[in-house]
Design an enzyme around this catalytic site. Structure first.
Site, PDB file in Angstrom:
ATOM      1  CB  ILE A  93      -1.033  -0.153   1.279  1.00 15.25           C
ATOM      2  CG1 ILE A  93      -1.964  -1.214   1.161  1.00 15.25           C
ATOM      3  CG2 ILE A  93      -1.521   1.365   1.405  1.00 15.25           C
ATOM      4  CD1 ILE A  93      -2.890  -0.935   2.435  1.00 15.25           C
ATOM      5  CE  LYS A 102      -3.280  16.144   0.136  1.00 18.26           C
ATOM      6  NZ  LYS A 102      -3.556  17.532   0.862  1.00 18.26           N
ATOM      7  N   GLY A 103      -6.137  10.811   4.272  1.00 18.48           N
ATOM      8  CA  GLY A 103      -7.164   9.620   4.241  1.00 18.48           C
ATOM      9  C   GLY A 103      -7.178   8.690   2.971  1.00 18.48           C
ATOM     10  N   GLY A 105      -4.517   6.556   2.039  1.00 15.03           N
ATOM     11  CA  GLY A 105      -3.876   5.004   2.629  1.00 15.03           C
ATOM     12  C   GLY A 105      -5.216   4.468   3.459  1.00 15.03           C
ATOM     13  CE1 TYR A 138      -1.888  -0.955   7.160  1.00 12.29           C
ATOM     14  CE2 TYR A 138       0.530  -0.983   7.756  1.00 12.29           C
ATOM     15  CZ  TYR A 138      -0.545  -0.828   6.656  1.00 12.29           C
ATOM     16  OH  TYR A 138      -0.351  -0.387   5.399  1.00 12.29           O
TER      17      TYR A 138
END
Length: 165
Positions: A93, A102-103, A105, A138
């Site tokens: 990723i 900015k969201g 990922g 994560y």
């Protein structure tokens, strides 16, 4: 895998064969980010064969912000004998540096979670370098390192000598 509009201006779409040069550009980008550019032996030809050839070994999707590719995810299915089901393994990723925070990922990770659920996977797995700040990301979602397990790797350059032993 259909396109998914995630929020204003952000779209997740599956890669097409014509995207091979873009996939390769992202591969080189993540290798540079991880300080591992010297390990990249992939070519556009090997990526095309592995991702769009007769047998597809991996899938790719892109995150596009206002139609500009800003991130990509590479994943494939593995199998757990203990769970008795396929799993979804996230190989990469990656969000381009200027677009982090900015969201994007998160949207790509959540797309993987959605796919794993839709495909009835028993689990998702991935590896994270110990210095990578994404580990906190994560862990926020409930993932964590697997105690007592280490990742081992044997490169193709060792296959012949291993077979001779």
């Amino acid at each position: 895998m259909a396109e998914t509009e995630t929020k204003s201006g952000l779209n997740i779409r599956s890669a097409e064969k014509e995207d091979i040069p873009l996939i390769f550009e992202f591969v080189k980008g993540i290798a540079e980010f991880e300080n591992l550019s010297h390990l990249v032996t992939a070519t556009e030809e090997t990526l095309e064969e592995s991702m769009f050839g007769e047998k597809r070994y991996a899938e790719v999707f892109f995150a596009e912000l206002n139609e500009v590719p800003v991130g990509f995810t590479v994943f494939f299915h593995n199998f757990s004998t203990f769970v008795g089901k396929q799993g979804l393994y996230i190989e990469d990723i990656f969000v381009k540096p200027g677009f982090r925070g900015k969201g994007i990922g998160k949207a790509m990770f959540m797309h993987c979670v959605k796919l794993a659920k839709e495909r009835n996977c028993g689990r998702m797995e991935w590896a994270v370098l110990d210095w990578n700040p994404a580990r906190e990301f994560y862990e926020y979602f409930g993932a964590g390192p697997v105690d007592g397990w280490h990742i081992y790797r044997m490169g193709a350059d060792k296959f012949e000598s291993a077979l001779e032993k």
